[in-house]
Design a protein around this motif. Structure first.
Motif, PDB file in Angstrom:
ATOM      1  N   TYR A   9       5.940  13.124   0.616  1.00 53.41           N
ATOM      2  CA  TYR A   9       6.496  11.834   1.012  1.00 53.41           C
ATOM      3  C   TYR A   9       5.682  10.709   0.368  1.00 53.41           C
ATOM      4  CZ  TYR A   9       7.973  14.907   4.869  1.00 53.41           C
ATOM      5  OH  TYR A   9       8.473  15.955   5.625  1.00 53.41           O
ATOM      6  N   ILE A  10       6.380   9.683  -0.089  1.00 53.57           N
ATOM      7  CA  ILE A  10       5.724   8.425  -0.428  1.00 53.57           C
ATOM      8  C   ILE A  10       6.097   7.430   0.667  1.00 53.57           C
ATOM      9  CG2 ILE A  10       5.685   6.443  -1.984  1.00 53.57           C
ATOM     10  CD1 ILE A  10       6.091   8.306  -4.316  1.00 53.57           C
ATOM     11  N   VAL A  11       5.089   6.876   1.312  1.00 55.78           N
ATOM     12  CA  VAL A  11       5.309   5.842   2.310  1.00 55.78           C
ATOM     13  C   VAL A  11       4.792   4.544   1.709  1.00 55.78           C
ATOM     14  CG1 VAL A  11       4.760   5.023   4.616  1.00 55.78           C
ATOM     15  CG2 VAL A  11       5.100   7.470   4.210  1.00 55.78           C
ATOM     16  N   LYS A  13       0.878  -1.172   0.000  1.00 55.35           N
ATOM     17  CA  LYS A  13       0.000   0.000   0.000  1.00 55.35           C
ATOM     18  C   LYS A  13       0.912   1.219   0.000  1.00 55.35           C
ATOM     19  CE  LYS A  13      -0.573  -0.268   5.053  1.00 55.35           C
ATOM     20  NZ  LYS A  13      -1.555  -0.458   6.144  1.00 55.35           N
ATOM     21  N   ASN A  14       0.547   2.207  -0.794  1.00 52.89           N
ATOM     22  CA  ASN A  14       1.432   3.348  -1.001  1.00 52.89           C
ATOM     23  C   ASN A  14       0.686   4.641  -0.724  1.00 52.89           C
ATOM     24  OD1 ASN A  14       4.006   2.072  -2.488  1.00 52.89           O
ATOM     25  ND2 ASN A  14       2.161   1.036  -3.209  1.00 52.89           N
ATOM     26  N   LEU A  15       1.199   5.410   0.229  1.00 51.64           N
ATOM     27  CA  LEU A  15       0.571   6.654   0.654  1.00 51.64           C
ATOM     28  C   LEU A  15       1.368   7.841   0.137  1.00 51.64           C
ATOM     29  CD1 LEU A  15      -0.009   5.688   4.402  1.00 51.64           C
ATOM     30  CD2 LEU A  15      -1.550   5.297   2.470  1.00 51.64           C
ATOM     31  N   SER A  71      -2.744   4.939  -8.037  1.00 45.64           N
ATOM     32  CA  SER A  71      -1.553   4.450  -8.743  1.00 45.64           C
ATOM     33  C   SER A  71      -0.248   4.881  -8.095  1.00 45.64           C
ATOM     34  CB  SER A  71      -1.575   4.941 -10.198  1.00 45.64           C
ATOM     35  OG  SER A  71      -2.740   4.520 -10.863  1.00 45.64           O
ATOM     36  N   VAL A  72      -0.305   5.350  -6.846  1.00 44.83           N
ATOM     37  CA  VAL A  72       0.918   5.782  -6.168  1.00 44.83           C
ATOM     38  C   VAL A  72       1.877   4.600  -6.062  1.00 44.83           C
ATOM     39  CG1 VAL A  72       1.886   6.706  -4.035  1.00 44.83           C
ATOM     40  CG2 VAL A  72      -0.296   7.558  -4.890  1.00 44.83           C
TER      41      VAL A  72
END
Length: 324
Positions: free
Chosen positions: A58-60, A46-48, A102-103
């Motif tokens: 930030y991409i987490v 999962k990409n936040l 789509s992150v």
């Protein structure tokens, strides 16, 4: 130009990165993705896409079952409890160049995302293969972390895997453990009004700045001695040693100097033409807009320096020879 899905896949092949690709209907959540690739084996991600109050991004990227507490993560970055929030969809399109759902870490291939920080779940390391969208949520690709690292290094990124479920104490003697991951080159401060340009009225029509200035002179204005007060306050320079150990004093000193500089640059001719309150208005707006931003920056800088000093001292002590 934004990378397309096909261009990204071609780049992975050029890098001799081994991956498997799976086409499926567009999915908006990891639960929906699991219906199509969840039985293959490997870690779903999962990409936040997050932003802080200073408009840093930030991409987490975490395993689907990793619990990411935004408040805890914000504190660990040195941003306070409420320093992180989800970035809006329009910002996602502008910076990552991907649509909602789509992150992905692969979005960092775009030049517009050069200042976006990436935090990867250390749990990925325990997976044989991990699943990500290749810039589009109608496909998933799987690869191992060594190949993911190879891609990230090819775009100048140093992969950082962290324990996203950790909740270490943060305090005076325990600086934020993730402060070093806060982006340093993407600060966006509010724009100050340009007195020489036209401004937008509340009704939507453009009004000439000279007319506004004329109106300003007709209003009750503060005594001219306020200008001198700011200059006098700046002249009483804060002791450098104390200001650098006290974030609030440090910020006050910066703002006093900026205010004094702005006021000194406001010529008497401009004041007569544009209104005697112009200088004070600019200084007051600057202080109001920038104070919380600069205070937060100074605190993060202090915490980061503390962390680096702590680790440097620890490393030094370990290299010293024992006494005989």
């Amino acid at each position: 130009m934004a990378y397309s899905k096909d261009q990204l896949l071609a780049r992975l092949k050029d890098l001799q990165i081994e991956f498997s690709q799976y086409e499926h209907p567009a999915v908006m959540t990891v639960e929906a993705q699991a219906k199509y690739v969840g039985n293959i084996g490997g870690g779903l991600s999962k990409n936040l896409f997050l932003k802080d109050k200073k408009h840093r991004f930030y991409i987490v990227s975490a395993l689907a079952d990793t619990k990411v507490d935004m408040k805890v993560l914000s504190q660990r970055l040195g941003l306070g409890k409420g320093g992180l929030r989800m970035a809006p969809e329009e910002t996602m399109l502008e910076i990552l160049k991907v649509p909602l759902g789509s992150v992905t870490p692969f979005a960092l291939v775009n030049e517009s995302a050069r200042d976006v920080a990436l935090l990867l779940d250390k749990g990925f390391k325990a997976q044989e293969r991990c699943f990500f969208h290749p810039l589009s949520n109608d496909m998933s690709i799987s690869l191992n972390t060594n190949d993911l690292d190879k891609f990230l290094k090819s775009i100048g990124r140093d992969p950082a895997y962290v324990d996203l479920e950790a909740n270490p104490a943060v305090g005076k003697d325990q600086p934020p453990d993730l402060a070093a991951f806060v982006p340093s080159g993407s600060t966006v401060l509010p724009d100050l009004p340009d007195p020489a340009s036209a401004v937008q009225s509340a009704g939507g029509s453009h009004v000439n700045a000279n007319n506004n200035c004329k109106a300003a002179t007709e209003k009750a204005i503060k005594p001219a001695k306020d200008v001198q007060n700011v200059k006098d306050k700046s002249a009483k320079a804060v002791n450098p040693s104390s200001s650098f150990t006290d974030a609030e004093k440090f910020v006050e000193e910066i703002l006093d100097r900026i205010s004094a500089k702005l006021l000194s640059e406001t010529k008497e001719g401009n004041i007569a033409q544009q209104g005697q309150e112009l200088g004070n208005e600019i200084a007051n707006r600057l202080r109001k807009c920038c104070y919380p931003e600069l205070k937060n920056l100074a605190t993060i800088f202090k915490n980061t320096a503390y962390t680096q000093g702590f680790h440097a001292g620890k490393a030094s002590s370990l290299t010293q020879c024992p006494r005989t």
